[in-house]
Design an enzyme around this catalytic site. Structure first.
Site, short mmCIF file in Angstrom:
data_model
loop_
_atom_site.label_atom_id
_atom_site.label_comp_id
_atom_site.label_asym_id
_atom_site.label_seq_id
_atom_site.Cartn_x
_atom_site.Cartn_y
_atom_site.Cartn_z
CD GLN A 279 0.24 -3.43 0.42
OE1 GLN A 279 -0.20 -3.35 1.56
NE2 GLN A 279 1.49 -3.23 0.14
CD GLU B 47 -4.36 -0.99 8.14
OE1 GLU B 47 -4.18 -1.05 9.35
OE2 GLU B 47 -4.85 -0.01 7.57
CG ASN C 87 -1.15 -2.30 -10.37
OD1 ASN C 87 -1.03 -3.52 -10.51
ND2 ASN C 87 -0.22 -1.45 -10.75
N PRO C 88 -3.78 -4.99 -10.09
CG PRO C 88 -4.93 -6.34 -11.61
CD PRO C 88 -4.32 -4.97 -11.45
N GLY D 67 -10.08 -0.08 0.91
CA GLY D 67 -8.70 -0.28 1.35
C GLY D 67 -8.43 -1.75 1.59
CB ILE E 222 -8.48 -4.66 -8.03
CG1 ILE E 222 -9.33 -5.55 -7.11
CG2 ILE E 222 -7.00 -4.99 -7.92
CD1 ILE E 222 -9.09 -5.38 -5.64
N GLY F 264 6.02 1.00 7.21
CA GLY F 264 5.45 1.76 8.31
C GLY F 264 4.62 0.87 9.20
CB ILE G 273 4.26 3.15 3.54
CG1 ILE G 273 2.86 2.70 3.10
CG2 ILE G 273 4.18 4.51 4.21
CD1 ILE G 273 1.88 2.55 4.27
N GLY G 274 5.60 1.69 0.49
CA GLY G 274 5.91 0.40 -0.11
C GLY G 274 4.68 -0.26 -0.72
#
Ligand SMILES: Cc1cc2nc3c(=O)[nH]c(=O)nc-3n(C[C@H](O)[C@H](O)[C@H](O)COP(=O)(O)OP(=O)(O)OC[C@H]3O[C@@H](n4cnc5c(N)ncnc54)[C@H](O)[C@@H]3O)c2cc1C
Ligand code: SF4
Lengths: 763, 338
Positions: free
Chosen positions: A662, A729, A655-656, A726, A653, A245, A472-473
């Site tokens: 990401q 990004e 899930n590392p 978050g 975190i 996305g 979204i992956g």
């Protein structure tokens, strides 16, 4: 441990494999256009070849003669749709330019006709045969084109509330011992997610189902209902998987209501799969920006004055802007700050969110200027950041909830081998290649939004988690399953997760990197409701201490007695006591400081995001530091970035493994943004020229031989129950500046315009 | 894409027959009604984009048995037109005796494309000019003769600086062709009257006033093989590009030297990414013959190679870049261990 699954440190979850990994690698994951439809017709778009003007007429003769054509919809016969407001003005739309409404054309590649046929091939062939006669007017393409207008963002865009200011910038800058004034440019970019901008619409009576990759199923559902003039409860949006996305699917595009309207009229399901190049104009993009930065500092490197002026392109119709000064004005300790953001209107489609919308362009400017300042001061750029590190942001004096910026710098510097750098530009090389090391800070606001969830627990431990979040992956399925398993004390493999469906309890837009914090906080809360009910059943009349409320878990293991302490509860006994086979709870969660109308808004597809710099008494950001090695060929001037190293701290975190993925993707995208990605605009016609994957370059594997992600432990109890910041990004923000800073180190040449290409290098 | 008929040609005569039968007399090859299909990596692309609209496709892959041999002889190299790029690039003897050929192929496109694509299709690939490949632009003399050239004053960073005309500045994008033209290859053409040889240098046509005519091939003619005389172990293909793989050249050089006792007996220089056709820098390479190599000489060769170059708004950098690429390729060839 493997590189892909780093060992968890303190305050990190387990690096469990992705919930949807097997489905994805075996092709069983169904994306929007994979959904089976009953006897569908196929739509193909015709888009405008001019950016401004009018359609005189269509010649549809040849097109209609293609065997299998059912209908050709133009502005002359299109279904009537209601207007939708821009999302930032309380609507759902990413643009208010509504195609097929009149003969007018407002931008390149606007939808001007939809061909519907029995097959995709027939629809495409007929679309190729549609002839259009235009009256073209001269469009304004971008910043330097005649005919654009420029005005301050404040007052035009409801979401851009302030130009941050503090102290007396002019005086402080005037008196500063060391000064930097520099201008920076960033280009137009397009998201190009792998999944195309497809839409399938099927009506059953008055009920509409939409299969479409969306980052906000509640927004799309409500937005389409509004445009069609029907009750939102009659619309359902389904997308269990979204093929990327990056912001492009956060707001509604005009195509959906158009396809829904045509499907209704033809009384037949319709499937639209637009082409890659159409994706450049029927959705949003990152608009080009310009910046002027002024920094004033003392000889000790302490900032005394900072001014950031930004300008951004938007469409004639809409005042979209990213306005990253809210971040750059607050990143470093500086008593005198000034800023201004303006919007330049051109004949373009409306831009929109693209991964770290404000931070990418604005931090590129600031972090480049910081490097220029370090050079002027003859100071190590890492030390310059240390001197200006702060616990409170300078505009309102609010404390950062946590800030591990310098810890990230130190960890990343060590892993990268920063101490091996010889500071003088052009002082390192290897054969044909000049070598440069560069670094930059990265950051992203910590944001949360209201979310609801439903969780069902069965006696045998099987658990079902339902929330209209979005995969979204990023790993949404995986961490939602982990959250529920942990909270309820059931095995991970017993948890089934359902997202991507507007019939589920409302989740927020998958944007602003708020999903993990919001959806996991909601699921935790609902899991606690279940634990509460079971606990009460086992020990009626007993009250839980706060501590026990938090620590008590459920377990399959028979225990003699569940005490008030943190002993697990025997789940089967609890169900027996309750006299039920299933417990199901629904709950609505909202973050601190969310407005009163949050839950109402949530159900009607409006997000009330809080966090970042916009909170009352605190400010919350995730931080990181990025180091890159670039190599510039002495002869060809080719630029490569063989090593990218980033260290990041982002609260808990979850899930590392998914986190690393990401951040790694972010670093690679950051490199891509610095060296490759730009949408070229033909200045005469205001049209995108390289609108395909052969000409719009993104990195291939050979471009990224080395990427290292380091996760730092950080605990932050002031943000949300999940404790998560978050980070989707976070990583692609700093890379742009880090690369330019490294190019300066390699060549002695400061490049202030992205992307940097070999013709920009003069060695 | 538009509907087309599809036919498999099981022998060369049948292919030639099928291609000639469908050809209208006065259409240039690029607009012929019938087109041969090899790997399809150019042709199918352009059909999907509606740039090429053949009514008939003649699949020549069944001819591979006779037309795909890789045949390094004692004094020449013969390459069948249907040999795959990947097979030729990986061939031991070609890597040793013709590194310029092996590397021009290895540095082209992607592994997947090289596995599909053939040598014949490769030399016949068409320009990547964005305006040519997007039919929503009216002005493209190559696609739509007489309509003007959108690239001339448009986004022309990738465009040519050599061999241009005021009708078209589109770059010939391939890599392999520079190796062929440098090594004086002959192209073997099979047509109605049998097979004939033609210097590869005569295959491609500069745009001039007819950019729609790209090669000397006539409808009904097929490339069946390439013949490269001699052996060129001291040869180099240097390619400068925006990313490390899977990208066309901004500038490339195919260089081959024959050096004995320090004296250059023969020298070949061809340029890619900068010209409208595969480009042999004959005047420039002549400076090398009979000389001993040094960097100053390399620089003079490079300057001469680009003496007539003309840049436009966004591609002028290719002149300076091209010179550096030529000089560096010469240095590499002169100093390589063979
Ligand atoms: C994304 C991308 C990147 C690429 N990058 C590069 C690159 O970096 N360097 C490079 O050199 N190339 C590159 N290419 C081009 C690629 O190498 C060519 O598409 C390929 O070599 C064409 O071969 P083919 O067999 O697939 O030809 P086809 O597509 O089958 O044919 C191409 C044309 O030649 C004609 N033809 C085919 N065979 C014959 C024959 N024997 N005689 C006469 N005419 C014939 C066809 O009719 C057609 O018009 C790239 C292509 C793509 C899609
Ligand atoms: S350069 Fe040639 S191919 Fe490109 S637009 Fe101009 S005429 Fe067409």
């Amino acid at each position: 441990m493997t590189a892909a699954a780093p060992d968890p440190k303190a305050n990190m979850g387990q690096p469990v494999p992705r919930y949807d990994a097997a489905a994805k690698v075996t092709g069983r994951a169904t994306y929007g256009s994979d959904m089976p439809l009953d006897n569908p017709a196929y739509a193909f778009l015709v888009t405008s070849a001019i950016a401004r003007g009018r359609i005189n007429s269509f010649d549809l003769h040849d097109a209609k003669n293609v065997r299998g054509v059912i209908d050709i919809v133009t502005h002359e016969n299109a279904p009537k749709l209601k207007e939708s407001k821009l999302f930032s003005n309380g609507g759902y739309a990413g643009t208010t330019i509504q195609p097929l409404k009149s003969a007018d054309i407002a931008h390149d590649g606007e939808i001007i006709a939809v061909v519907v046929a029995e097959s995709y091939e027939a629809a495409r062939e007929a679309a190729n045969r549609v002839k259009v006669s235009y009256s073209a007017a001269t469009p304004s393409a971008s910043f330097d084109s005649p005919g654009t207008t420029k005005a301050a963002a404040k007052g035009q865009n409801a979401q851009f509330k302030e130009d941050p200011q503090v102290g007396d910038f002019a005086k402080a800058f005037e008196e500063a011992e060391v000064k930097v004034t520099a201008s920076y440019d960033t280009p137009t970019q397009h998201h190009n997610p792998m999944e195309l901008f497809s839409t399938s619409c099927a009506w059953m009576g008055d009920n509409l189902v939409i299969y479409e990759p969306s980052q906000y199923v509640y927004g799309l559902k409500n937005g389409v209902a509004e445009q069609l003039g029907i009750d939102a409860d009659k619309v359902r949006v389904v997308n269990p998987y979204v093929g990327g996305g990056f912001g492009s699917r956060g707001s509604m595009t005009p195509r959906t209501a158009i396809i829904a309207g045509i499907a209704k009229r033809l009384n037949r399901p319709i499937k639209l799969v637009p082409t890659r190049d159409q994706g450049f104009t029927i959705a949003t993009y990152r608009a080009e920006t310009r910046h002027e930065i002024k920094l004033g500092a003392g000889r000790d490197g302490k900032l005394v004055a900072l001014r950031h002026e930004g300008a951004e392109v938007s469409s004639r119709a809409d005042a979209y802007c990213v306005g990253g000064t809210k971040t750059t004005a607050r990143l470093y300790a500086c008593p005198n700050v000034d800023s201004l953001v303006s919007i330049v209107r051109a004949d373009r489609n409306t831009p929109g969110f693209m991964r770290s919308p404000p931070e990418v362009p604005y931090l590129f400017a600031l972090e480049s200027a910081m490097d220029e300042l370090a050079v002027k001061l003859n100071m190590d750029p890492v030390e310059l950041r240390r001197v200006n590190d702060t616990t409170n942001e300078p505009i309102g004096g609010k404390p950062y909830t946590s800030r591990s910026l310098m810890a990230c710098f130190d960890e990343a510097a060590k892993a990268f081998g920063w101490s091996q750098r010889s500071a003088a530009p052009k002082s390192m090389s290897d054969g044909d290649w000049l070598i440069g090391y560069g670094c930059a800070a990265t950051c992203y606001p910590t944001q949360m939004a209201p979310a609801a969830a439903r969780v069902r627990l069965q006696r045998d431990g099987r658990t079902r988690v339902e929330i209209a979040g979005h995969e979204i992956g990023t790993g949404a399925y995986t961490i939602l399953a982990q959250t529920a398993a942990e909270r309820l004390g059931v095995p991970l493999e017993k948890v089934a997760v359902f997202v991507g469906d507007s019939d589920l309890p409302p989740g927020p837009v998958a944007g602003g990197s708020n999903s993990t914090a919001s959806t996991c906080s909601a699921v935790m809360m609902v899991c606690d409701q279940i634990r509460q009910r079971l606990f009460k059943a086992v020990m009626p009349g007993d009250t839980l201490t706060d501590k026990a409320k938090e620590t008590i878990g459920l377990s399959q293991a028979p225990t003699t007695q569940a005490a008030k302490g943190d002993r697990p509860l025997d789940i089967e006994k609890a169900f027996d006591a309750l006299g039920a086979g299933v417990v199901e709870e629904y709950g609505e969660w909202k973050p601190d400081g969310a407005p009163l109308d949050s839950f109402k808004a949530m159900h009607s597809g409006h997000v009330r995001i809080v966090g970042g710099a916009a909170m009352k008494d605190k400010i919350a950001y995730a931080f990181g530091a990025e180091f890159v090695e670039v190599r510039v060929n002495r002869y060809t001037h080719e630029i490569r970035a063989p090593r990218l190293v980033g260290a990041f701290a982002a609260g808990r975190i979850m899930n590392p493994r998914t986190t690393r993925s990401q951040l790694m993707g972010g670093l690679i995208w950051g490199m891509s943004s610095a060296l490759l990605e730009a949408t070229e605009i033909d200045e005469r016609t205001a049209r995108y020229v390289n609108d395909n994957f052969a000409d719009y370059l993104v990195p291939v594997n050979a471009d990224v031989p080395g990427v290292e992600v380091i996760l730092l432990s950080e605990q932050d109890d002031h943000i949300n129950p999940a404790g998560a910041k978050g980070l989707g990004e976070l990583a692609n923000v700093g890379t742009n500046a880090a690369i330019c800073n490294a190019i300066y180190h390699a060549t002695g040449q400061r490049i202030r315009k992205l992307p940097v290409r070999l013709e920009n290098i003069e060695v | 894409m538009r509907p087309f008929s599809y036919q498999r040609a099981t022998d060369p005569g049948m292919a030639v027959q099928a291609l000639s039968a469908a050809a209208a007399a006065n259409n240039p090859l690029t607009q012929a009604n019938a087109q041969p299909l090899a790997g399809g990596t150019t042709l199918i692309d352009l059909m999907k984009l509606d740039v090429m609209r053949p009514a008939a496709i003649v699949d020549i892959n069944p001819l591979a048995r006779g037309w795909s041999a890789i045949d390094p002889g004692a004094d020449n190299l013969r390459l069948g037109a249907l040999a795959k790029m990947s097979d030729v690039a990986a061939h031991d003897q070609i890597q040793r005796s013709y590194p310029v050929i092996a590397n021009s192929l290895k540095l082209a496109a992607s592994a997947q494309l090289r596995n599909m694509a053939t040598l014949g299709g490769n030399v016949m690939q068409r320009t990547r000019c964005s305006y040519f490949r997007d039919v929503s632009y009216e002005n493209c003399n190559k696609r739509n003769p007489g309509s003007g050239c959108a690239a001339m004053d448009g986004v022309n960073r990738m465009h040519a600086v050599l061999g241009t005309s005021d009708q078209c500045i589109a770059t010939y994008p391939g890599d392999f062709a520079q190796a062929l033209i440098a090594l004086d290859a002959t192209v073997e053409i099979t047509g109605r009257s049998g097979t004939r040889g033609m210097p590869f240098a005569e295959l491609h046509k500069a745009p001039g006033n007819t950019p729609e005519i790209e090669t000397a091939l006539q409808p009904g003619e097929l490339i069946s093989a390439f013949v490269i005389p001699g052996r060129w172990p001291r040869s180099v293909y240097l390619k400068a590009r925006d990313r490390q793989s899977y990208e066309f050249a901004l500038s490339s050089a195919a260089v081959a030297l024959d050096v004995q006792d320090g004296t250059i007996r023969d020298a070949r220089v061809a340029l890619g990414g900068v010209a409208t056709v595969p480009w042999r820098a004959r005047e420039a390479e002549a400076l090398l013959r009979g000389q001993r190599f040094d960097d100053g000489l390399a620089q003079r060769v490079a300057d001469t190679a680009f003496a007539d170059a003309k840049g436009r708004q966004y591609n002028s950098f290719k002149i300076a870049l091209g010179k550096r690429v030529v000089a560096r390729a010469l240095q590499q060839a002169a100093t390589m261990e063979i």
